[in-house]
Design a protein around this motif. Structure first.
Motif, PDB file in Angstrom:
ATOM      1  N   UNK A   1     -28.664 -44.952 -53.222  1.00  0.00           N
ATOM      2  CA  UNK A   1     -28.882 -44.634 -51.812  1.00  0.00           C
ATOM      3  C   UNK A   1     -30.343 -44.325 -51.498  1.00  0.00           C
ATOM      4  N   UNK A   2     -31.036 -43.702 -52.443  1.00  0.00           N
ATOM      5  CA  UNK A   2     -32.421 -43.299 -52.178  1.00  0.00           C
ATOM      6  C   UNK A   2     -33.410 -44.445 -52.315  1.00  0.00           C
ATOM      7  N   UNK A   3     -32.924 -45.628 -52.696  1.00  0.00           N
ATOM      8  CA  UNK A   3     -33.819 -46.788 -52.777  1.00  0.00           C
ATOM      9  C   UNK A   3     -34.061 -47.413 -51.410  1.00  0.00           C
ATOM     10  N   UNK A   4     -33.212 -47.085 -50.462  1.00  0.00           N
ATOM     11  CA  UNK A   4     -33.351 -47.567 -49.083  1.00  0.00           C
ATOM     12  C   UNK A   4     -33.872 -46.421 -48.232  1.00  0.00           C
ATOM     13  N   UNK A   5     -35.128 -46.480 -47.843  1.00  0.00           N
ATOM     14  CA  UNK A   5     -35.745 -45.357 -47.142  1.00  0.00           C
ATOM     15  C   UNK A   5     -35.031 -45.011 -45.844  1.00  0.00           C
ATOM     16  N   UNK A   6     -34.486 -46.013 -45.163  1.00  0.00           N
ATOM     17  CA  UNK A   6     -33.785 -45.744 -43.916  1.00  0.00           C
ATOM     18  C   UNK A   6     -32.541 -44.909 -44.171  1.00  0.00           C
ATOM     19  N   UNK A   7     -31.797 -45.261 -45.230  1.00  0.00           N
ATOM     20  CA  UNK A   7     -30.596 -44.508 -45.577  1.00  0.00           C
ATOM     21  C   UNK A   7     -30.943 -43.176 -46.235  1.00  0.00           C
ATOM     22  N   UNK A   8     -32.079 -43.143 -46.946  1.00  0.00           N
ATOM     23  CA  UNK A   8     -32.453 -41.944 -47.705  1.00  0.00           C
ATOM     24  C   UNK A   8     -33.136 -40.888 -46.852  1.00  0.00           C
TER      25      UNK A   8
ATOM     26  N   UNK B   1     -29.256 -34.510 -55.301  1.00  0.00           N
ATOM     27  CA  UNK B   1     -30.202 -35.132 -56.235  1.00  0.00           C
ATOM     28  C   UNK B   1     -31.638 -34.801 -55.843  1.00  0.00           C
ATOM     29  N   UNK B   2     -31.961 -34.914 -54.544  1.00  0.00           N
ATOM     30  CA  UNK B   2     -33.303 -34.568 -54.076  1.00  0.00           C
ATOM     31  C   UNK B   2     -33.569 -33.082 -54.294  1.00  0.00           C
ATOM     32  N   UNK B   3     -32.535 -32.261 -54.045  1.00  0.00           N
ATOM     33  CA  UNK B   3     -32.640 -30.822 -54.260  1.00  0.00           C
ATOM     34  C   UNK B   3     -32.946 -30.520 -55.726  1.00  0.00           C
TER      35      UNK B   3
END
Length: 402
Positions: free
Chosen positions: A94-101, A168-170
């Motif tokens: 999911x985090x590979x797509x900046x719009x979705x991420x 994951x970002x956290x």
């Protein structure tokens, strides 16, 4: 035509990740209960003796207590799995797509900044707050996903993906905090050995070498070098995970990162994290100790930062991002759904307990008070989040029936 290709493994891996982490969350809860019961039973002295028993060679300062081995050693496996998951999400997830991420990234940042601000505002000037402000910045993915799986069965899958991406970002933010805030001393020679070992690991990955007879000793050398360098040893796990290849070669059934997750994540979720919890959550629980939690500034700062800070930070950053058109809500997810998910973000547990031990190790009883504050807040957040998720799950089920 090529764009959708890498998305498929990410979705199936997400489903597998969810199943493993929710099971791990239940085991983690059981380990916490055992720790509390054991530490407050007539065998409490045995608990302390086991936790504080030293084992290991004095060479390279590896004569550590059992509790420290659980914190620095076993949690390195947990952080290695986190590193693999983070790498996969960044490259093919999911985090590979900046719009979705954009939304989970911004929400996670808000959910880290606001707890720190609240904690500092409450306990400013208190001894230990210079590092203790970091305790409420973390979200426990195993507990959060466990509660979500039990109570949010009718929520759209996009809600689960949002929570996982946010966690994951956290975790990445918590990793950076640990690396920067808790590096007290620095050994240049050991650091050079760690860098060389990591470089060799990356080169072996590039050359498609697969032999565990090379990777396991190399991982041990990396861990020892990072530990000896004065950097918290769990960072070794993260670094190795981030250097692992996540795209399969032509004719290769699975990339190394996916293969390693399959093999190691059950051990991380069912052994490493629960054993850490067993030796970290065993705090004294009586009327006096509980009273101290609610009248001393630092545990109050931890509770307010973790509960109010996480919810306000995640929801507030999300609303701001949507209003400024920097991001949009996930499909079929409303603001009430996001509020319920943000409440699960207040479940700190594993990483918060780790940071509490690192931040307040020199302040005696404050360590136990801060850990008690984490446990209390995590329990409250789990219960409130579960109640909100049940209501939202019913609302989605009713909408589906219509």
């Amino acid at each position: 035509m090529n764009a959708p290709g890498p998305r498929r493994p990410a979705v199936t891996e997400f489903a597998r990740f969810l199943r493993t982490e929710t099971t791990g969350g239940m085991i983690l809860l059981a380990a916490t209960a055992i720790a509390l019961l054991w530490a407050n039973s007539p065998l409490g002295d045995v608990y302390q003796a086991v936790r504080d028993f030293k084992i290991g060679p004095e060479f390279l300062h590896l004569d550590l207590t059992v509790g420290t081995w659980a914190k620095d050693g076993l949690l390195a496996l947990f952080f290695f799995v986190v590193g693999l998951e983070l790498k996969r999400e960044l490259v093919v997830g999911e985090l590979s797509n900046m719009k979705a991420a954009a939304l989970p990234i911004l929400a996670a940042i808000g959910g880290m900044v606001m707890p720190a601000v609240i904690a500092l505002s409450i306990a400013w000037g208190e001894p230990g707050i210079d590092q203790a402000w970091a305790i409420p910045v973390a979200t426990d993915i195993a507990f959060a996903l466990g509660v979500l799986a039990l109570t949010g069965s009718n929520l759209p899958n996009s809600a689960r993906v949002f929570l996982l991406s946010l966690a994951v970002v956290d975790d990445l933010g918590a990793i950076l905090v640990i690396a920067v805030l808790f590096t007290a001393s620095f050994d240049l020679i050991a650091a050079a050995v760690a860098i060389a070992a990591l470089a060799l690991y990356a080169w072996l990955q590039h050359k498609r070498v697969r032999s565990p007879w090379l990777y396991v000793p190399l991982a041990v050398v990396t861990w020892v070098a990072v530990h000896s360098a004065g950097i918290h040893a769990t960072i070794a796990g993260v670094a190795l995970g981030l250097l692992t290849r996540v795209r399969p070669d032509e004719g290769e059934e699975e990339a190394p990162a996916i293969r390693l997750e399959h093999r190691l994540q059950p051990w991380s979720a069912a052994v490493a994290v629960p054993v850490f919890a067993l030796f970290a959550a065993g705090i004294a629980v009586d009327a006096d100790s509980l009273a101290d939690v609610f009248r001393n500034a630092i545990p109050l700062a931890v509770m307010a930062g973790l509960f109010a800070g996480k919810i306000i930070g995640i929801v507030g950053a999300s609303m701001l991002a949507v209003r400024l058109r920097l991001a949009k809500l996930p499909r079929n997810v409303g603001w009430l759904d996001l509020l319920a998910l943000a409440t699960l973000g207040a479940v700190g547990f594993t990483v918060s307990l780790l940071i509490a031990e690192l931040a307040l190790v020199e302040y005696g009883p404050l360590v136990e008070e801060a850990k008690a504050a984490v446990l209390i807040t995590s329990a409250v957040a789990s219960l409130v989040g579960a109640a909100l998720l049940v209501r939202r799950s019913r609302a989605h089920a009713e909408n589906d029936d219509e």
